[in-house]
Design a protein around this motif. Sequence first.
Motif, mmCIF file in Angstrom:
data_model
loop_
_atom_site.group_PDB
_atom_site.id
_atom_site.type_symbol
_atom_site.label_atom_id
_atom_site.label_comp_id
_atom_site.label_asym_id
_atom_site.label_seq_id
_atom_site.Cartn_x
_atom_site.Cartn_y
_atom_site.Cartn_z
ATOM 1 N N ALA A 1 0.848 -1.195 0.000
ATOM 2 C CA ALA A 1 0.000 0.000 0.000
ATOM 3 C C ALA A 1 0.878 1.237 0.000
ATOM 4 C CB ALA A 1 -0.916 0.009 1.216
ATOM 5 N N ARG A 2 0.430 2.265 -0.725
ATOM 6 C CA ARG A 2 1.125 3.549 -0.715
ATOM 7 C C ARG A 2 0.478 4.471 0.311
ATOM 8 N NH1 ARG A 2 1.809 2.197 -6.334
ATOM 9 N NH2 ARG A 2 3.951 2.656 -7.044
ATOM 10 N N LEU A 3 1.312 5.168 1.082
ATOM 11 C CA LEU A 3 0.828 6.144 2.059
ATOM 12 C C LEU A 3 1.497 7.484 1.799
ATOM 13 C CD1 LEU A 3 0.012 3.475 3.636
ATOM 14 C CD2 LEU A 3 0.440 4.802 5.720
ATOM 15 N N SER A 4 0.706 8.542 1.827
ATOM 16 C CA SER A 4 1.256 9.890 1.794
ATOM 17 C C SER A 4 1.582 10.330 3.209
ATOM 18 C CB SER A 4 0.253 10.858 1.169
ATOM 19 O OG SER A 4 -0.039 10.507 -0.168
ATOM 20 N N ALA A 5 2.541 11.238 3.343
ATOM 21 C CA ALA A 5 2.890 11.764 4.663
ATOM 22 C C ALA A 5 1.633 12.297 5.343
ATOM 23 C CB ALA A 5 3.934 12.862 4.531
ATOM 24 N N GLY A 6 1.412 11.908 6.573
ATOM 25 C CA GLY A 6 0.244 12.333 7.328
ATOM 26 C C GLY A 6 -0.867 11.307 7.352
ATOM 27 N N GLN A 7 -0.862 10.390 6.395
ATOM 28 C CA GLN A 7 -1.854 9.317 6.436
ATOM 29 C C GLN A 7 -1.472 8.297 7.506
ATOM 30 O OE1 GLN A 7 -2.080 8.017 2.194
ATOM 31 N NE2 GLN A 7 -4.252 8.528 2.394
ATOM 32 N N ALA A 8 -2.455 7.513 7.908
ATOM 33 C CA ALA A 8 -2.220 6.477 8.905
ATOM 34 C C ALA A 8 -2.760 5.155 8.393
ATOM 35 C CB ALA A 8 -2.880 6.842 10.229
ATOM 36 N N ILE A 9 -2.201 4.080 8.898
ATOM 37 C CA ILE A 9 -2.643 2.746 8.518
ATOM 38 C C ILE A 9 -2.879 1.926 9.783
ATOM 39 C CG2 ILE A 9 -0.312 1.791 8.242
ATOM 40 C CD1 ILE A 9 -1.510 0.350 5.681
ATOM 41 N N LYS A 10 -4.037 1.327 9.854
ATOM 42 C CA LYS A 10 -4.433 0.486 10.983
ATOM 43 C C LYS A 10 -4.240 -0.962 10.565
ATOM 44 C CE LYS A 10 -8.574 -0.361 13.863
ATOM 45 N NZ LYS A 10 -9.990 0.082 14.028
ATOM 46 N N VAL A 11 -3.318 -1.662 11.222
ATOM 47 C CA VAL A 11 -3.014 -3.053 10.899
ATOM 48 C C VAL A 11 -3.691 -3.925 11.949
ATOM 49 C CG1 VAL A 11 -1.214 -4.713 10.360
ATOM 50 C CG2 VAL A 11 -0.784 -2.259 10.021
ATOM 51 N N ILE A 12 -4.598 -4.777 11.482
ATOM 52 C CA ILE A 12 -5.495 -5.498 12.386
ATOM 53 C C ILE A 12 -5.119 -6.971 12.455
ATOM 54 C CG2 ILE A 12 -7.910 -6.029 12.903
ATOM 55 C CD1 ILE A 12 -8.529 -3.657 10.848
ATOM 56 N N ASN A 13 -4.876 -7.439 13.674
ATOM 57 C CA ASN A 13 -4.635 -8.860 13.897
ATOM 58 C C ASN A 13 -5.997 -9.534 14.026
ATOM 59 O OD1 ASN A 13 -3.739 -11.397 14.592
ATOM 60 N ND2 ASN A 13 -2.231 -10.662 16.061
ATOM 61 N N THR A 14 -6.623 -9.755 12.902
ATOM 62 C CA THR A 14 -8.022 -10.180 12.860
ATOM 63 C C THR A 14 -8.295 -11.419 13.707
ATOM 64 O OG1 THR A 14 -8.046 -9.261 10.629
ATOM 65 C CG2 THR A 14 -9.966 -10.546 11.294
ATOM 66 N N PRO A 15 -7.511 -12.500 13.579
ATOM 67 C CA PRO A 15 -7.770 -13.666 14.422
ATOM 68 C C PRO A 15 -7.129 -13.561 15.799
ATOM 69 C CG PRO A 15 -6.005 -14.167 12.901
ATOM 70 C CD PRO A 15 -6.493 -12.778 12.549
ATOM 71 N N GLY A 16 -6.228 -12.585 15.962
ATOM 72 C CA GLY A 16 -5.507 -12.443 17.228
ATOM 73 C C GLY A 16 -4.208 -13.211 17.275
ATOM 74 N N SER A 17 -4.052 -14.177 16.402
ATOM 75 C CA SER A 17 -2.900 -15.082 16.467
ATOM 76 C C SER A 17 -1.939 -14.943 15.294
ATOM 77 C CB SER A 17 -3.392 -16.539 16.520
ATOM 78 O OG SER A 17 -4.202 -16.836 15.380
ATOM 79 N N GLN A 18 -2.149 -13.931 14.437
ATOM 80 C CA GLN A 18 -1.387 -13.843 13.190
ATOM 81 C C GLN A 18 -0.261 -12.816 13.262
ATOM 82 O OE1 GLN A 18 -1.540 -15.765 10.354
ATOM 83 N NE2 GLN A 18 0.306 -14.610 9.833
ATOM 84 N N VAL A 19 0.947 -13.245 12.988
ATOM 85 C CA VAL A 19 2.087 -12.341 12.857
ATOM 86 C C VAL A 19 2.033 -11.669 11.491
ATOM 87 C CG1 VAL A 19 4.604 -12.263 12.608
ATOM 88 C CG2 VAL A 19 3.565 -13.582 14.460
ATOM 89 N N VAL A 20 2.332 -10.367 11.460
ATOM 90 C CA VAL A 20 2.353 -9.610 10.207
ATOM 91 C C VAL A 20 3.725 -8.955 10.054
ATOM 92 C CG1 VAL A 20 1.304 -7.759 8.863
ATOM 93 C CG2 VAL A 20 -0.138 -9.184 10.345
ATOM 94 N N ASP A 21 4.546 -9.507 9.165
ATOM 95 C CA ASP A 21 5.821 -8.874 8.839
ATOM 96 C C ASP A 21 5.532 -7.567 8.111
ATOM 97 O OD1 ASP A 21 6.590 -11.522 9.553
ATOM 98 O OD2 ASP A 21 8.408 -11.337 8.336
ATOM 99 N N THR A 22 6.244 -6.502 8.499
ATOM 100 C CA THR A 22 5.915 -5.158 8.020
ATOM 101 C C THR A 22 7.177 -4.430 7.559
ATOM 102 O OG1 THR A 22 4.042 -5.038 9.558
ATOM 103 C CG2 THR A 22 4.887 -2.948 8.696
ATOM 104 N N TRP A 23 7.098 -3.851 6.374
ATOM 105 C CA TRP A 23 8.187 -3.053 5.813
ATOM 106 C C TRP A 23 7.661 -1.690 5.375
ATOM 107 C CZ3 TRP A 23 7.314 -8.156 4.501
ATOM 108 C CH2 TRP A 23 8.349 -9.080 4.730
ATOM 109 N N ALA A 24 8.547 -0.707 5.324
ATOM 110 C CA ALA A 24 8.211 0.603 4.765
ATOM 111 C C ALA A 24 9.419 1.119 3.980
ATOM 112 C CB ALA A 24 7.833 1.591 5.857
ATOM 113 N N PHE A 25 9.153 1.580 2.761
ATOM 114 C CA PHE A 25 10.186 2.125 1.878
ATOM 115 C C PHE A 25 9.834 3.574 1.548
ATOM 116 C CE2 PHE A 25 10.028 -2.404 1.214
ATOM 117 C CZ PHE A 25 11.342 -2.807 1.008
ATOM 118 N N VAL A 26 10.840 4.428 1.454
ATOM 119 C CA VAL A 26 10.614 5.790 0.980
ATOM 120 C C VAL A 26 10.208 5.697 -0.487
ATOM 121 C CG1 VAL A 26 11.673 8.035 0.525
ATOM 122 C CG2 VAL A 26 12.205 6.795 2.642
#
Length: 204
Positions: free
Chosen positions: A16-41
């Motif tokens: 997903a692309r985000l502009s400066a000032g935007q926010a992203i809500k990452v939801i652990n829907t089942p509660g048990s799921q690991v989400v590897d997360t990266w961010a690139f300029v």
Amino acid sequence: MSDGATTIPARKGKAARLSAGQAIKVINTPGSQVVDTWAFVEDDMTEFMSMEHSRAYMNRLTPKTGDTLVTNHRRPILMLVEDTSGEVHDTFIAACDRWRYEGLGVEGFHDSCQDNLHNALQGIGLESAETPSPLNLFMNIPWDTEGKIDWKPPVSEPGGYVVLKALVDCVMVFSSCPQDIIPINGINCTPQDAHFVVTDGAAF
């Protein structure tokens, strides 16, 4: 999952692309799921969120609400602005890859977070020459006073989430980790869908 949420399919990745000032809500829907997360300029894929630089910047091993994550150029890129998941995340473990699964005894192809990162970027017309160490959201890797680590299920409850605010224009990539050999995705070792929602930075 409703309210405009995007699915991070079990065992797969999503960008997903985000502009400066935007926010992203990452939801652990089942509660048990690991989400590897990266961010690139966005305008320079060689600059990316760096765990080793972020630990020095935060003066802690894992981010807490209010902490800022920085790039390999030591520039702020994301802020953790809300966390209802128990604030247990990991900044040390590399993304799983084919060699990790070979070492765990898997024969033949196995989905991996490394592949998910590059496939998700390719899906939006981008590429990265390397696989940075991810921010492993919801991943529970406790350590003791002797420095020994363990591999435990997430402490998050179903629907627990984090909110990350973009401090620069960036590209984020998420992988619903496909690890099914050790119990980091719950005691049943079953990867499941997670979700995210992008907003203009206002309250969810």
